[in-house]
Write a protein that holds these residues in place. Structure first.
Motif, short mmCIF file in Angstrom:
data_model
loop_
_atom_site.label_atom_id
_atom_site.label_comp_id
_atom_site.label_asym_id
_atom_site.label_seq_id
_atom_site.Cartn_x
_atom_site.Cartn_y
_atom_site.Cartn_z
N ARG A 126 0.21 -1.42 -0.16
CA ARG A 126 0.17 0.02 0.05
C ARG A 126 1.19 1.61 0.01
O ARG A 126 0.85 2.83 -0.62
CB ARG A 126 -0.72 -0.07 0.98
CG ARG A 126 -2.07 -1.12 1.34
CD ARG A 126 -2.11 -1.97 0.53
NE ARG A 126 -2.67 -3.11 1.34
CZ ARG A 126 -3.64 -4.41 0.53
NH1 ARG A 126 -2.71 -4.27 -0.70
NH2 ARG A 126 -4.08 -4.87 1.02
N GLY B 59 -5.84 2.84 -2.21
CA GLY B 59 -4.45 2.96 -1.33
C GLY B 59 -4.55 3.12 -0.24
O GLY B 59 -4.23 2.57 1.36
N CYS C 225 -6.37 -3.55 -2.65
CA CYS C 225 -6.80 -2.10 -3.55
C CYS C 225 -7.41 -2.68 -4.88
O CYS C 225 -7.61 -1.75 -5.77
CB CYS C 225 -5.08 -2.30 -3.70
SG CYS C 225 -4.44 -1.74 -1.54
#
Length: 465
Positions: A88, A140, A373
């Motif tokens: 991330r 994210g 994500c």
């Protein structure tokens, strides 16, 4: 001090640090994105498009705003995959770099009078880079905050992602306000409009140092440690969670509300061909005040979703803001600036936050960490792509001279928000599902008693951290 106590303290510290990073990073990155939206509505029609037909210039300028959304699904595939395989933190740094460079590029572009058709072509290309970059930002940042947040507090912590986004919009308009008000119109149109774009150099530097210091989430580290990052997260998302992705696509149509408020509403209010005649510097205060209210209310709505659930607030926010769009556009049509202010604050600053404050927790909670994500980025950006084309559609459905603009545009807006509300109704409730079970087909929420105990523990732990 025991190892468990140290680990618990570190976890609480990372929860706050991740929330702060998501807030600041989103604010900085969306400052870049929103100054383009303001310029597309207020300045670009006269600078980057032929002046022979003002109506065509307005439509083309708003279309360049929408073009950025065309790159979003592409960016979502690439950046979502990057976030699920590289982490991330890494994807957020990449998003920041791409957005900053593209925004500075817009500030350096020559106008149509200087280079002709190459001016709008270059503008479109840089807008595509912006759209590509922003595609990975919310997914994210939301995933990072959600995966760091304590159980029973995910809605509250994740809401800071959107609080940062709203503050970025406040900052974007606030930069334009003194320039539009104090600078002579000739100077502002000639070079003053470039200043907010060039300030992105500072945005890029600040954002890099802020996000570099955040630790990767324990959820991603666990997936990585177990060597589960093989194959394609995207293919797994489509294979196992296509229904949840479809729900997110439809709920993301709620982006129609900021489009109506800040893009079409600005054009309708200030462009001479519509005949309303609000001054640019005065009208810019409407999104500023609305977003200031949103910044204040978002954490409270996020916290409320941890108590009553995500779906009721999203459904109420969708239907309520859709209905209020009629009144907002009507206030503009009758040249009533105070009324436009009040309804804008009610529609966008308060009611819309029933959705806006909650989707950063609601969306990623629909998917497991393996492809969180990717699934969220793709689905959300496909949904917003549809709404990005609406400003140009609005100008075609109700062009200058149309007598029933509030009715036509309000009806389209309400129809879109009804679709979003129905999709949220069809989604599973997730606020009481443990992190390790999120996205599982057989996930079940914990009992109310166990949930309240876990939430109280998280609250007391954060207060002493």
């Amino acid at each position: 001090m025991s190892n468990s106590t140290v680990q618990d303290s570190n976890s609480k510290h990372q929860s706050k640090k991740a929330a702060a990073s998501g807030w600041i990073g989103s604010a900085l990155e969306y400052y870049d994105f929103f100054i383009y939206a303001q310029a597309a509505a207020l300045i670009f029609p006269a600078l980057f498009f032929p002046a022979t037909d003002p109506k065509v210039a307005i439509a083309l300028s708003l279309a360049t705003y929408g073009v950025g959304y065309l790159a979003r699904p592409i960016g979502a595939f690439f950046l979502g995959h990057w976030g699920d395989t590289r982490g991330r933190k890494n994807v957020l740094l990449l998003c920041m770099f791409l957005m900053g460079v593209a925004t500075m590029g817009v500030g350096l572009l020559p106008t149509y009078n200087q280079v002709g058709i190459w001016a709008p072509i270059a503008l479109v290309l840089l807008r595509l880079v912006q759209g590509f970059a922003v595609a990975g930002e919310i997914s994210g940042a939301s995933s990072m905050i959600l995966e760091h947040a304590p159980f029973g507090r995910r809605g509250y912590f994740a809401s800071f992602t959107l609080q940062g986004v709203q503050f970025g919009q406040v900052l974007a308009a606030a930069v334009f306000l003194p320039l539009a008000y104090f600078m002579p119109a000739e100077d502002f149109n000639a070079w003053g409009w470039r200043i907010p774009f060039l300030l992105s150099a500072g945005v890029l530097i600040a954002g890099y140092f802020i996000r570099r210091g955040v630790s990767e989430t324990p959820v991603f580290k666990d997936v990585e440690a177990k060597n589960k990052i093989t194959g394609s997260p995207i293919s797994e998302a489509f294979r196992y969670s296509w229904k949840s992705m479809l729900i997110v696509v439809c709920v993301a149509l709620m982006n129609v509300i900021p489009v109506v408020t800040t893009v079409f509403g600005a054009v309708y209010a200030v462009q001479p061909v519509y005949g309303v005649g609000f001054d640019k510097s005065v009208y810019l205060w409407i999104p500023v005040i609305g977003n200031i209210v949103a910044v204040l209310i978002i954490p409270f709505v996020g916290n409320l979703s941890d108590k009553v659930g995500r779906r009721p607030l999203i459904i109420g926010g969708a239907l309520g803001s859709g209905l209020l769009s009629f009144a907002y556009l009507y206030a503009i049509s009758i040249h009533n600036l105070p009324m436009a202010f009040v309804i804008s604050i009610l529609m966008w600053g308060i009611v819309y936050q029933g959705y806006n404050a909650i989707f950063p927790s609601f969306y990623p909670e629909q998917f497991p960490s393996r492809y969180r994500c990717s699934a969220m980025a793709i689905a959300q950006n496909v949904g917003t792509l549809f709404t990005a084309m609406l400003p140009a559609v609005f100008t075609l459905a109700a062009p200058p001279g149309t007598e029933n603009i509030p009715l036509v545009i309000g009806s389209i807006t309400l129809g879109v928000t009804c679709i979003a509300a129905f999709a949220a109704y069809c989604a599973p409730e997730t606020y009481r599902v443990p992190m390790q079970e999120l996205g599982a087909a057989d996930a079940r929420p914990v009992s109310r008693q166990s949930y309240e105990e876990a939430r109280s523990k998280a609250l007391s732990g954060l207060e002493t951290a």
